[in-house]
Design an enzyme around this catalytic site. Structure first.
Site, PDB file in Angstrom:
ATOM      1  N   VAL A   1       0.837  -1.201   0.000  1.00 18.54           N
ATOM      2  CA  VAL A   1       0.000   0.000   0.000  1.00 18.54           C
ATOM      3  C   VAL A   1       0.876   1.257   0.000  1.00 18.54           C
ATOM      4  CG1 VAL A   1      -1.835   1.256   1.199  1.00 18.54           C
ATOM      5  CG2 VAL A   1      -1.904  -1.228   1.102  1.00 18.54           C
ATOM      6  N   CYS A   2       1.972   1.235   0.741  1.00 15.86           N
ATOM      7  CA  CYS A   2       2.884   2.393   0.763  1.00 15.86           C
ATOM      8  C   CYS A   2       3.493   2.623  -0.621  1.00 15.86           C
ATOM      9  CB  CYS A   2       3.993   2.184   1.789  1.00 15.86           C
ATOM     10  SG  CYS A   2       3.406   2.084   3.489  1.00 15.86           S
ATOM     11  N   GLU A   3       3.874   1.546  -1.256  1.00 19.16           N
ATOM     12  CA  GLU A   3       4.427   1.639  -2.607  1.00 19.16           C
ATOM     13  C   GLU A   3       3.373   2.202  -3.566  1.00 19.16           C
ATOM     14  OE1 GLU A   3       6.398  -1.215  -6.058  1.00 19.16           O
ATOM     15  OE2 GLU A   3       5.950  -2.071  -4.088  1.00 19.16           O
TER      16      GLU A   3
END
Length: 127
Positions: free
Chosen positions: A16-18
């Site tokens: 999700v961060c990516e």
């Protein structure tokens, strides 16, 4: 003295961060020419640099909050238990006033980046 869109992510090495970081970089529809795009995470500067190079992201400034979470603590966005930043997006005007903030209720949920982009455009249009 510049409008900034600041994306806070727990760790760039998660899906999700990516996704959130790629969205900031690739889906901003030209905002990167008018505003500064920033991603802040608890990752080390070395890990952030590796991520940016591997992801081919050159239009985002990466800042590390891994030494004590000072930024996160100052803005109430530090999660001490897991030693992570909350997942959030904020828009800061040229006077360093936070004009838009969304903190997701779940770390696995991506914030509404398009709403942040709209807020940045509104601030830029207002001059």
């Amino acid at each position: 003295g510049k409008v900034r869109i600041i994306s806070l992510v727990p760790s760039l090495d998660t899906k999700v961060c990516e996704q959130q970081t790629h969205y900031l970089s690739e889906k901003n529809n030209g905002l990167d020419k008018m505003a500064e795009l920033v991603t802040i995470s608890i990752d080390t500067p070395f890990a952030q640099s590796r991520f940016a190079k591997e992801a081919r992201i050159a239009n985002v400034t990466f800042l590390s909050d891994y030494r004590g979470g000072v930024f996160g603590k100052a803005h109430g966005l530090f999660l001490p238990g897991p030693h992570l930043l909350a997942r959030a997006v904020m828009v800061v005007d040229k006077d360093n006033v936070i004009r838009y903030l969304q903190v997701t209720p779940e770390l696995a949920e991506m914030p509404d980046m398009d709403a942040a982009f709209r807020a940045a455009r509104d601030i830029l249009a207002a001059g």
